[in-house]
Design an enzyme around this catalytic site. Structure first.
Site, PDB file in Angstrom:
ATOM      1  N   GLY A  10       0.824  -1.217   0.000  1.00 26.99           N
ATOM      2  CA  GLY A  10       0.000   0.000   0.000  1.00 26.99           C
ATOM      3  C   GLY A  10       0.850   1.255   0.000  1.00 26.99           C
ATOM      4  O   GLY A  10       2.081   1.200  -0.105  1.00 26.99           O
ATOM      5  N   PHE A  11       0.189   2.368   0.125  1.00 28.05           N
ATOM      6  CA  PHE A  11       0.860   3.666   0.072  1.00 28.05           C
ATOM      7  C   PHE A  11       1.861   3.828   1.229  1.00 28.05           C
ATOM      8  O   PHE A  11       3.073   3.968   0.991  1.00 28.05           O
ATOM      9  CB  PHE A  11      -0.234   4.749   0.069  1.00 28.05           C
ATOM     10  CG  PHE A  11       0.198   6.083   0.550  1.00 28.05           C
ATOM     11  CD1 PHE A  11       1.260   6.752  -0.054  1.00 28.05           C
ATOM     12  CD2 PHE A  11      -0.467   6.699   1.607  1.00 28.05           C
ATOM     13  CE1 PHE A  11       1.653   8.001   0.397  1.00 28.05           C
ATOM     14  CE2 PHE A  11      -0.081   7.940   2.055  1.00 28.05           C
ATOM     15  CZ  PHE A  11       0.985   8.595   1.459  1.00 28.05           C
ATOM     16  N   ILE A  12       1.405   3.754   2.464  1.00 26.42           N
ATOM     17  CA  ILE A  12       2.337   3.935   3.593  1.00 26.42           C
ATOM     18  C   ILE A  12       3.288   2.743   3.683  1.00 26.42           C
ATOM     19  O   ILE A  12       4.496   2.902   3.868  1.00 26.42           O
ATOM     20  CB  ILE A  12       1.577   4.118   4.925  1.00 26.42           C
ATOM     21  CG1 ILE A  12       0.632   5.324   4.856  1.00 26.42           C
ATOM     22  CG2 ILE A  12       2.566   4.282   6.098  1.00 26.42           C
ATOM     23  CD1 ILE A  12      -0.236   5.535   6.090  1.00 26.42           C
ATOM     24  N   ASP A  32       0.221  -8.847   1.454  1.00 34.15           N
ATOM     25  CA  ASP A  32      -0.760  -7.883   0.941  1.00 34.15           C
ATOM     26  C   ASP A  32      -1.690  -8.628  -0.013  1.00 34.15           C
ATOM     27  O   ASP A  32      -1.240  -9.505  -0.756  1.00 34.15           O
ATOM     28  CB  ASP A  32      -0.011  -6.761   0.177  1.00 34.15           C
ATOM     29  CG  ASP A  32      -0.838  -5.494   0.083  1.00 34.15           C
ATOM     30  OD1 ASP A  32      -1.967  -5.565  -0.427  1.00 34.15           O
ATOM     31  OD2 ASP A  32      -0.349  -4.427   0.507  1.00 34.15           O
ATOM     32  N   TYR A 149     -16.353   2.455  10.735  1.00 35.56           N
ATOM     33  CA  TYR A 149     -14.905   2.466  10.529  1.00 35.56           C
ATOM     34  C   TYR A 149     -14.183   2.841  11.832  1.00 35.56           C
ATOM     35  O   TYR A 149     -13.264   2.151  12.274  1.00 35.56           O
ATOM     36  CB  TYR A 149     -14.588   3.452   9.397  1.00 35.56           C
ATOM     37  CG  TYR A 149     -13.127   3.639   9.108  1.00 35.56           C
ATOM     38  CD1 TYR A 149     -12.299   2.554   8.852  1.00 35.56           C
ATOM     39  CD2 TYR A 149     -12.571   4.912   9.067  1.00 35.56           C
ATOM     40  CE1 TYR A 149     -10.953   2.742   8.578  1.00 35.56           C
ATOM     41  CE2 TYR A 149     -11.227   5.102   8.785  1.00 35.56           C
ATOM     42  CZ  TYR A 149     -10.425   4.014   8.545  1.00 35.56           C
ATOM     43  OH  TYR A 149      -9.098   4.197   8.283  1.00 35.56           O
TER      44      TYR A 149
END
Ligand code: UDP
Length: 328
Positions: A10-12, A32, A149
């Site tokens: 992912g991004f981070i 992932d 969430y």
């Protein structure tokens, strides 16, 4: 030493992979399912110290196998993005609840130090600014999807703290505040990649609501620094930390700055929240972290201001240098 990064595609996660490869000798194992992550985020990595495994954190066996190989765990795999969570409520709850429980349960077998990525969403619609870790949470009813969430993330935190207290699991929780930077996609609703993409393609910038709401944008490189330091600091274990740059920016001002830095002539349009998300949508107005706890433990202060963040995102998206004159 082997470091497991769930959500490492992912991004981070992919920025954390880069950092650990550059600054440590560790072998990195990424787990992932590449639902919101992207193999392209790791395509530039040439190191043979990186292993990428496709698997879902909801699968307890897959998680247990990966955790058994690890000396450190960064649990970043999660449902991300307000748009994504609103569009896929059940899957988001399952990933955030079962996924985290699977990781913590497996980690507790050998007492493997674990970082849990949480979110400023924890504070819900609290108006007591800036938010500090021990503040009350203010959330809405279960009939409004968004609050599922924050509730799942809060349950993750309760689980992590219980594993720490009852099984001595060295676990630390970081509450990320609007982490942004290159490789973040606008696909799941995140505002900065969305505005930059709109500006660069000459489309109108879509400001939701009246644009007076504020967020404290934090460069991913700052977030990664703290994430790594927290896990390696035993005094942090069993604790919760805000991870964010205390620099609240109104979304209207963000849109203006994106236009200035890109030199775009796009117009700015205001879109009602009900149209952007759903009829029953509720929006937290302001988000600002109190980072004194982090500062006193790590002496940490974020390095990147908003312009640096925007410049990096624009450069990455335009694949060309930004007009640095405009930044000054
Ligand atoms: N936002 C916006 N236009 C967009 C996407 C988001 O005005 O195209 C707003 C959104 O309503 C929120 C802020 O930008 O007030 C940050 O949104 P994001 O989804 O990036 O993060 P959030 O803080 O909501 O998790």
């Amino acid at each position: 030493m082997t470091v497991l990064i769930t959500g490492g595609g992912g991004f981070i996660g992919s920025h954390l992979v880069d950092r650990l490869l550059a600054e440590t000798e560790a072998e990195i194992l990424v787990l992932d399912n590449f639902s919101t992550g992207d193999v392209a985020n790791l395509a530039h990595v040439e190191s043979d110290r990186l292993e990428v495994r496709t698997g879902d954190v909801r699968d307890a066996e897959v998680v247990a196998e990966a955790v058994a190989e690890a000396d450190r765990i960064y649990h970043l795999a999660a449902a991300v993005g307000v748009q994504n969570v609103v569009d896929n409520p059940l899957k988001s709850l399952q990933v955030n609840l079962h996924g985290t429980e699977n990781v913590l349960e497996a980690a507790s077998e050998d007492g493997t130090p674990t970082f849990l990525a949480s979110s400023s969403e924890i504070y819900g619609k609290s108006e007591s600014l800036p938010f500090s870790e021990s503040d009350d949470r203010v959330v809405g009813p279960t009939t409004v999807t968004r609050w599922g969430y924050t509730t799942a993330k809060a349950t993750d935190e309760f689980l992590a703290l219980s594993y720490h207290d009852e099984y001595d699991l060295p676990v630390v929780i970081g509450r990320y505040f609007n982490i942004v930077g290159p490789r973040q996609t606008g696909e799941y609703g995140m505002v900065i990649p969305t505005f930059v993409e709109q500006a660069l393609s000459g489309e109108p910038l879509t400001v939701y609501g009246d644009g007076t709401q504020t967020r404290s944008f934090t460069h991913v490189t700052d977030a990664v620094t703290v994430t790594h330091q927290l896990l390696e600091t035993p005094a942090a274990h069993g604790e919760v930390f805000n991870v964010g740059a205390p620099q609240p920016t109104a979304i209207n001002d963000l849109a203006d700055r994106v236009l200035e830095l890109t030199g775009s002539e796009s117009e700015i349009v205001h879109v009602p929240f009900e149209e952007a998300y759903s009829e029953d949508f509720e929006e937290p107005d302001h988000r600002e972290p109190d980072v004194s706890k982090l500062e006193s433990l790590l002496g940490w202060a974020p390095e990147a201001d908003l312009d640096r963040i925007l410049r990096d995102v624009i450069e990455a998206q335009a694949d060309a240098p930004v007009d640095l004159e405009a930044v000054r």
